[in-house]
Scaffold this active site. Structure first.
Site, PDB file in Angstrom:
ATOM      1  N   GLN A  44       0.857  -1.201   0.000  1.00 22.72           N
ATOM      2  CA  GLN A  44       0.000   0.000   0.000  1.00 22.72           C
ATOM      3  C   GLN A  44       0.894   1.253   0.000  1.00 22.72           C
ATOM      4  O   GLN A  44       2.100   1.161   0.195  1.00 22.72           O
ATOM      5  CB  GLN A  44      -0.867   0.016   1.265  1.00 22.72           C
ATOM      6  N   ASP A  99      -0.550   0.107  13.676  1.00 22.61           N
ATOM      7  CA  ASP A  99      -0.219   1.371  14.361  1.00 22.61           C
ATOM      8  C   ASP A  99       0.119   1.124  15.829  1.00 22.61           C
ATOM      9  O   ASP A  99       0.508   2.042  16.542  1.00 22.61           O
ATOM     10  CB  ASP A  99      -1.385   2.368  14.224  1.00 22.61           C
ATOM     11  N   GLU A 119       0.724  -8.314  11.319  1.00 21.68           N
ATOM     12  CA  GLU A 119       0.623  -7.124  10.458  1.00 21.68           C
ATOM     13  C   GLU A 119       1.343  -7.413   9.146  1.00 21.68           C
ATOM     14  O   GLU A 119       2.509  -7.801   9.144  1.00 21.68           O
ATOM     15  CB  GLU A 119       1.260  -5.927  11.180  1.00 21.68           C
ATOM     16  N   ASP A 150       0.629 -12.053   6.174  1.00 20.05           N
ATOM     17  CA  ASP A 150      -0.771 -11.850   5.768  1.00 20.05           C
ATOM     18  C   ASP A 150      -1.643 -12.599   6.775  1.00 20.05           C
ATOM     19  O   ASP A 150      -1.516 -13.817   6.926  1.00 20.05           O
ATOM     20  CB  ASP A 150      -0.966 -12.409   4.352  1.00 20.05           C
ATOM     21  N   GLY A 151      -2.521 -11.875   7.438  1.00 22.28           N
ATOM     22  CA  GLY A 151      -3.353 -12.489   8.471  1.00 22.28           C
ATOM     23  C   GLY A 151      -4.203 -13.626   7.942  1.00 22.28           C
ATOM     24  O   GLY A 151      -4.499 -14.585   8.660  1.00 22.28           O
ATOM     25  N   ASP A 168      -8.087  -5.922  13.668  1.00 24.85           N
ATOM     26  CA  ASP A 168      -7.948  -4.465  13.605  1.00 24.85           C
ATOM     27  C   ASP A 168      -7.467  -4.099  12.205  1.00 24.85           C
ATOM     28  O   ASP A 168      -6.328  -3.695  11.995  1.00 24.85           O
ATOM     29  CB  ASP A 168      -6.938  -4.032  14.678  1.00 24.85           C
ATOM     30  N   ASP A 171      -9.840  -0.829   5.836  1.00 28.20           N
ATOM     31  CA  ASP A 171     -11.166  -1.051   5.230  1.00 28.20           C
ATOM     32  C   ASP A 171     -11.131  -2.211   4.252  1.00 28.20           C
ATOM     33  O   ASP A 171     -10.053  -2.616   3.807  1.00 28.20           O
ATOM     34  CB  ASP A 171     -11.587   0.249   4.524  1.00 28.20           C
TER      35      ASP A 171
HETATM   36  N1  SAM Z   1      -7.104   1.639  13.347  1.00 28.48           N
HETATM   37  C1  SAM Z   1      -7.286   1.546  11.913  1.00 28.48           C
HETATM   38  C2  SAM Z   1      -8.733   1.600  11.603  1.00 28.48           C
HETATM   39  O1  SAM Z   1      -9.419   2.167  12.401  1.00 28.48           O
HETATM   40  O2  SAM Z   1      -9.180   1.132  10.582  1.00 28.48           O
HETATM   41  C3  SAM Z   1      -6.692   0.303  11.377  1.00 28.48           C
HETATM   42  C4  SAM Z   1      -5.503  -0.165  12.134  1.00 28.48           C
HETATM   43  S1  SAM Z   1      -4.133  -0.573  11.238  1.00 28.48           S
HETATM   44  C5  SAM Z   1      -3.527   0.872  10.522  1.00 28.48           C
HETATM   45  C6  SAM Z   1      -4.812  -1.545   9.913  1.00 28.48           C
HETATM   46  C7  SAM Z   1      -3.718  -2.464   9.437  1.00 28.48           C
HETATM   47  O3  SAM Z   1      -4.201  -3.625   8.764  1.00 28.48           O
HETATM   48  C8  SAM Z   1      -2.749  -1.809   8.440  1.00 28.48           C
HETATM   49  O4  SAM Z   1      -1.521  -1.581   9.081  1.00 28.48           O
HETATM   50  C9  SAM Z   1      -2.628  -2.821   7.298  1.00 28.48           C
HETATM   51  O5  SAM Z   1      -1.308  -2.934   6.801  1.00 28.48           O
HETATM   52  C10 SAM Z   1      -3.099  -4.082   7.977  1.00 28.48           C
HETATM   53  N2  SAM Z   1      -3.584  -5.133   7.084  1.00 28.48           N
HETATM   54  C11 SAM Z   1      -4.372  -5.000   5.995  1.00 28.48           C
HETATM   55  N3  SAM Z   1      -4.603  -6.204   5.427  1.00 28.48           N
HETATM   56  C12 SAM Z   1      -3.933  -7.133   6.178  1.00 28.48           C
HETATM   57  C13 SAM Z   1      -3.784  -8.544   6.109  1.00 28.48           C
HETATM   58  N4  SAM Z   1      -4.375  -9.257   5.136  1.00 28.48           N
HETATM   59  N5  SAM Z   1      -3.052  -9.155   7.063  1.00 28.48           N
HETATM   60  C14 SAM Z   1      -2.455  -8.440   8.055  1.00 28.48           C
HETATM   61  N6  SAM Z   1      -2.540  -7.090   8.180  1.00 28.48           N
HETATM   62  C15 SAM Z   1      -3.282  -6.452   7.240  1.00 28.48           C
END
Ligand code: SAM
Length: 289
Positions: A44, A99, A119, A150-151, A168, A171
């Site tokens: 991203q 974060d 993450e 990757d989760g 967490d 979108d």
């Molecule tokens: N607090 C934020 C919110 O309110 O939406 C989100 C927290 S954090 C910034 C969201 C995280 O999800 C990002 O750091 C992103 O890289 C991570 N993420 C997205 N897809 C993912 C996946 N498939 N596996 C693990 N992490 C993922």
């Protein structure tokens, strides 16, 4: 820093703005006093900017994720609700959460032995530590164990392991899209212990009603207890945001609230905990379908 503007950033007159068009017919616009960081990772585009109302803001692919001034609301509500509902959470996993804010809240629970932070993008963790200490904290607690995976893949390797899993995620676009699918939730169910529970952010009940409805419908097919709760988050479109807790055994409405670690929280307390589950009629009807 590259010459061209990052995704979502537009110059209007003599000011730079971040315009989030991800909600139908609704533009969220944040004035950019200073663009502090801009980087394209394999997952991203990451930007960090300064805004008068929110302080420093982390955005991913042009969508604000968390901010220095209101990040506490989301991070407290996605963490303290599940960790109080479960009577004895020891093993916790956070999927997403780069974060660091949710992990920082999770370790406030004395019984928590480990928090696996899954993450996908290590740079989010590193940049949050650098630019957003109000969210990330000063240092990472030794009980927090990052797994830069990757989760959706990591979860398939877990079975009957966790008391609480917190999703967490960003979108349901880009790398996070899979984290809103039934196949992922089925793996979360499998990764939880027999009395485990999960909580996830489930988007805006107004602008993303279809997403919330789908999340709840999918979780109800797996878990006996599924409850949506709300919080007011200024950064997010429309301000009203939803979370959904799904539990194999423990009900948040009968949680022992004396376990709530609210001595230094800025949003959640025992009254907010219970009130968050009181849904307005339009959301009750949405989730009754
Ligand atoms: N607090 C934020 C919110 O309110 O939406 C989100 C927290 S954090 C910034 C969201 C995280 O999800 C990002 O750091 C992103 O890289 C991570 N993420 C997205 N897809 C993912 C996946 N498939 N596996 C693990 N992490 C993922």
């Amino acid at each position: 820093m590259k010459n061209q503007l990052p995704k979502g950033y537009v110059q209007k007159d003599d000011a730079l703005w971040l315009v989030d068009e991800e909600s139908l017919g609704f533009h969220g616009s944040w004035k950019v006093n200073r663009l502090l960081h801009h980087e394209q990772t394999p997952f991203q585009e990451i930007t960090v900017f300064e805004n008068d109302a929110l302080g420093r803001v982390l955005a991913l692919d042009g969508i604000p994720q968390t901010s220095a001034k209101d990040g506490f609301i989301y991070n407290e509500m996605i963490t303290h609700i599940p960790l109080t509902t479960h009577p004895k959470p020891a093993r916790v996993a956070i999927i997403g959460g780069g974060d660091g804010g949710a992990a920082r809240e999770a370790v406030k629970y004395p019984g928590v032995e480990e928090v696996t932070l899954v993450e996908i993008d290590q740079r989010v963790v590193e940049l949050s530590a650098q630019w957003l200490p109000e969210v990330f904290g000063e240092t990472m607690d030794p009980r927090i164990r990052p797994a830069y995976r990757d989760g959706n893949e990591w979860i398939r390797e877990q079975e009957g392991t966790y008391d609480c899993i917190i999703v967490d995620s960003s979108d349901p676009v880009g790398p996070a899209q899979v984290l809103f699918e039934q196949s992922f939730y089925a793996q979360v169910y499998r990764a939880l212990k027999d009395d485990g529970l999960m909580a996830c952010q489930s988007e805006s009940p107004f602008f993303h009603a279809h997403v919330l409805q789908k999340v709840v419908r999918q979780l109800r097919q797996l878990f006996p207890i599924v409850r949506t709760y709300l919080a007011t988050i200024p950064t997010y479109p429309g301000g009203c945001w939803s979370f959904t807790l799904a539990s194999k055994k423990w009900d948040p409405l009968t949680a022992d609230l004396s376990r709530l670690q609210a001595h230094d929280t800025q949003y959640v307390n025992a009254d907010v905990f219970l009130a968050a589950f009181q849904l307005p009629n339009y959301i009750r009807r949405l989730l009754a379908e």
